[in-house]
Design an enzyme around this catalytic site. Sequence first.
Site, mmCIF file in Angstrom:
data_model
loop_
_atom_site.group_PDB
_atom_site.id
_atom_site.type_symbol
_atom_site.label_atom_id
_atom_site.label_comp_id
_atom_site.label_asym_id
_atom_site.label_seq_id
_atom_site.Cartn_x
_atom_site.Cartn_y
_atom_site.Cartn_z
ATOM 1 N N LYS A 35 0.731 -1.194 0.050
ATOM 2 C CA LYS A 35 -0.033 -0.011 -0.033
ATOM 3 C C LYS A 35 0.851 1.277 -0.074
ATOM 4 C CE LYS A 35 -1.017 0.960 4.706
ATOM 5 N NZ LYS A 35 -1.970 0.990 6.012
ATOM 6 N N ARG A 128 -7.219 -0.801 17.271
ATOM 7 C CA ARG A 128 -7.281 -0.530 15.960
ATOM 8 C C ARG A 128 -8.545 -1.472 15.444
ATOM 9 N NH1 ARG A 128 -3.666 0.745 10.715
ATOM 10 N NH2 ARG A 128 -5.169 -0.670 9.866
#
Length: 348
Positions: A35, A128
């Site tokens: 990414k 998260r």
Amino acid sequence: MSTKLTIDTNALLHNMRVIKDLAEKKNVSVSVVTKGLVGNEALVRLLTENGAVSICESHIENLIKFENLHVEKWLIRSPLLSEADEVVRFADVSLVSEREALKKLSAFAEAMGKTHKAVIMLELGELREGCMPEELIPLCEYCLSLPGLTLHGIGTHLSSINEIVPDESNMTALADAATEVEDKLNIKLPLVSGGSSSAVKMLSENTLPARINHLRIGEAILLGNVVCYDVPFEGARADVFSLTAEIIEVKEKPPAPWGELADGTILNKDSGLRKRALVAIGKQDVFSKYLIPEDPDIEIVGDTSDCFIADLTECQKPYKPGDTLSFRLKYNGLVSAMASDYIEKVII
Ligand SMILES: Cc1ncc(COP(=O)(O)O)c(C=O)c1O
């Protein structure tokens, strides 16, 4: 374009090989988190042609772009419900922690005559993504009940916003959770995905529990950095990316601003002069806090949208307008530099 990001593909492939070799010796497979390359197909293709068998992206748009690359594709930002159909179409595996997402992925997969692989994420302290431990068995059970999905494994993500590192305690908790899922649901989980670049430390020290058999590694491969500890792994190359930008102005100026602020505060002119430069990288490209000057005597003192200001007083080199400065990048700087249309990418 005068601002350039040079990418040394030998260094990039070297880092990938070292990490993969290290992991494979411990029976851990690696998915390369691409990414940070922000959809750069040439670079991702290069990785896939040189040993990356599995890649991870956070935006489905990039996996759509990489449709023709023959590699297993993971979506590691959990699927948006609104994109579930594209996720099934363009990703092979996704990290999931919501029942509704599982349901939608399964429905689209069934309609397309496919099976999509789900990795259920477990929260282990980073706050998260991930379900709390008591939700894990019910979510895995639900996943198993859905015709369009296979339960590919469980995983966790640490070392992100709160910089919790993988350690014996949380990695053992993940390994134990996998054993519990297998025992209670009478299945075998192909993967137990123990995290990201910060886990390279445990991998090197041989302290990762044997049950952890998969890692998703980005920054260590791209920048050679063991995240959170901010040290290179053994044999790492930290020179994959180099950013160069041109100096626009060099002037001797007072050390601090002077004049009146909007709230009426008066700033007086200080005596003394500093050598200050305007450099052609702005916040629209990379925030200066993510830049590491190659010349350690350069001090970045402020940035604007289109340029930053550096104090060159301590530098040995007599920099002048038109000279270029070189920088290494921190991960967030790499991502924004890769995304900036004002920065030319030079692949060598
Ligand atoms: C879910 C997930 N796994 C793994 C990674 C890879 O992290 P790192 O770049 O620290 O290896 C990231 C971040 O990019 C992520 O969001």
